[in-house]
Design a protein around this motif. Structure first.
Motif: not given
Length: 416
Positions: A74-78, A81-89, A110-115
């Motif tokens: 939600g609002d915690n998304i940086p 990273l907002r407004g991106m299409a659904l899926g893996v990228a 939601y967004v999951v980030v693997d650095r």
């Protein structure tokens, strides 16, 4: 055989190019496979994280992640990273490329980030192992290429050396081998035997013929000498008698030369013979050929040298060139030179046809000989004597008129 175009080098280079082609092909296949596998594993990893974190976030439970993984909702998304299409990228985030999964649940996006995915480290290890394997494969191909080339080329070199050294056919290597090299060795042996038999027959024939000619020539010479002595007071008879005597002596000299040539070169002695002495003697003998013609016979004497050869052979070779030049030159000059281990005879005669020049030097001619060669026994003997002494005969026409004959002796047979 260290030449760049040697057969051994070609075999090694062929193995090397084959190894590089195989490595390139399989390298491309492996790279595609690794990248595809990485994407599948990373995608599955991100989805498993999302499947674990999303329900916990929905019921208000804390979502604790490793330092390299982040879960934003939600609002915690940086903002980036907002407004991106659904899926893996794969996106650039916080100064580095990261894998991320954009999804939705009942509470929102939601967004999951693997650095720092562990699969990236695994990928580096796999690439390093593949590179090491490729380098090892190239090194192995070079070794195998060298080993196979050595096993294939060395017998050929050994066989060529044996043939060059004129070994006996039964002493050639690989005669009992059942492969193609054995076939080649047996073919060389058969051909060498045939050539040796032909050479032996030729020498026996030449020797027998020369011996048979010696007796009648001796009789003719004796009779001609008697006629010369008895007709000195009769010019009309003396001239033909003297001519018969000279011809008989020349024919006898040819027979003696043929007897020498019928023997192997290593079976006759090779005394040191002065070339200048031979030329002076032949110039004196050939004076009668130009006695009644406007022809000058000169000798441009250079530094004398000696040749390890029988005087009779050198006299026949050089004398025949001088004699032919004097006989066929109607006006002008015949010049004999001696320089740089060579004897040169130049004349202003009609010159030699191209076909005869080619035949004397064993070269192909565009114009085939028709009828008699027209060179006489003299030039044929010169060619045989040069081959016998391992000398070289060069024949060419002068730019204006006449011929240029040059006998070049090898330095290993000469001495200044």
């Amino acid at each position: 055989m260290k030449r760049r175009s040697s057969l051994r080098r070609r075999i090694v280079v062929a193995y090397l190019f084959f190894a590089l082609a195989i490595c390139t092909f399989f390298g491309a296949v492996v790279a595609v496979a690794i990248e595809g596998t990485e994407d599948l594993l990373v995608d599955e990893h991100l989805r498993s994280i999302a499947a674990w974190a999303s329900p916990r976030h929905a019921i208000g439970m804390p979502v604790e992640m490793p330092s390299d993984v982040s879960f934003y909702h939600g609002d915690n998304i940086p903002e980036p990273l907002r407004g991106m299409a659904l899926g893996v990228a794969k996106e650039s985030f916080e100064g580095k490329v990261v894998h991320l999964l954009v999804g939705e649940d009942d509470a929102g996006t939601y967004v999951v980030v693997d650095r720092a995915s562990e699969y990236k480290n695994i990928e580096h290890v796999i690439y390093a192992m593949i590179m090491a394997g490729f380098l090892g494969f190239v090194a192995l191909s070079l070794f195998l290429g060298s080993f196979i080339a050595r096993g294939f080329v060395d017998p050929i070199i050994e066989l060529a050396a044996a043939v060059k050294d004129n070994n006996h056919p039964t002493e050639l290597p690989l005669l009992k081998s059942k492969d193609e090299l054995g076939i080649l060795a047996r073919a060389f042996a058969a051909h060498t035997t045939e050539l040796k038999q032909f050479l032996a027959r030729e020498r026996f024939f030449t020797g027998d013929v020369s011996h048979e000619l010696r007796t009648p020539l001796t009789i003719i010479t004796g009779a001609a000498e008697l006629l010369v002595e008895q007709t000195k007071a009769q010019p009309a008879l003396y001239a033909p008698a003297d001519r018969i005597l000279r011809a008989a002596k020349e024919a006898n000299d040819c027979v003696e030369i043929l007897l020498l040539l019928a023997r192997a070169p290593d079976q006759i002695n090779r005394p040191e013979t002065s070339i200048a002495d031979v030329i002076h003697a032949e110039l004196a003998r050939c004076q009668h050929f130009i006695a009644n013609k406007p022809v000058t016979l000169t000798f441009e004497e250079g530094v004398d040298f000696v040749v390890e050869a029988r005087k009779e052979l050198l006299t026949a070779a050089i004398g025949n060139l001088i004699r032919n030049a004097c006989q066929y030159t109607e006006r002008g000059s015949v010049t004999v030179k001696m320089t740089d281990h060579a004897v040169i005879v130049e004349d202003t005669g009609p010159g030699l046809p191209e076909s005869i020049q080619a035949r004397l030097q064993n070269k192909p001619s565009a114009k085939p000989l028709v009828g008699s060669a027209g060179t006489g026994l003299g030039l044929a003997l010169v060619v045989r004597i040069c081959e016998y002494l391992d000398a070289t005969l060069h024949v060419e026409n002068n730019p204006k008129n006449g011929s240029n004959f040059r006998i070049v002796f090898k330095t290993i047979l000469t001495e200044i």
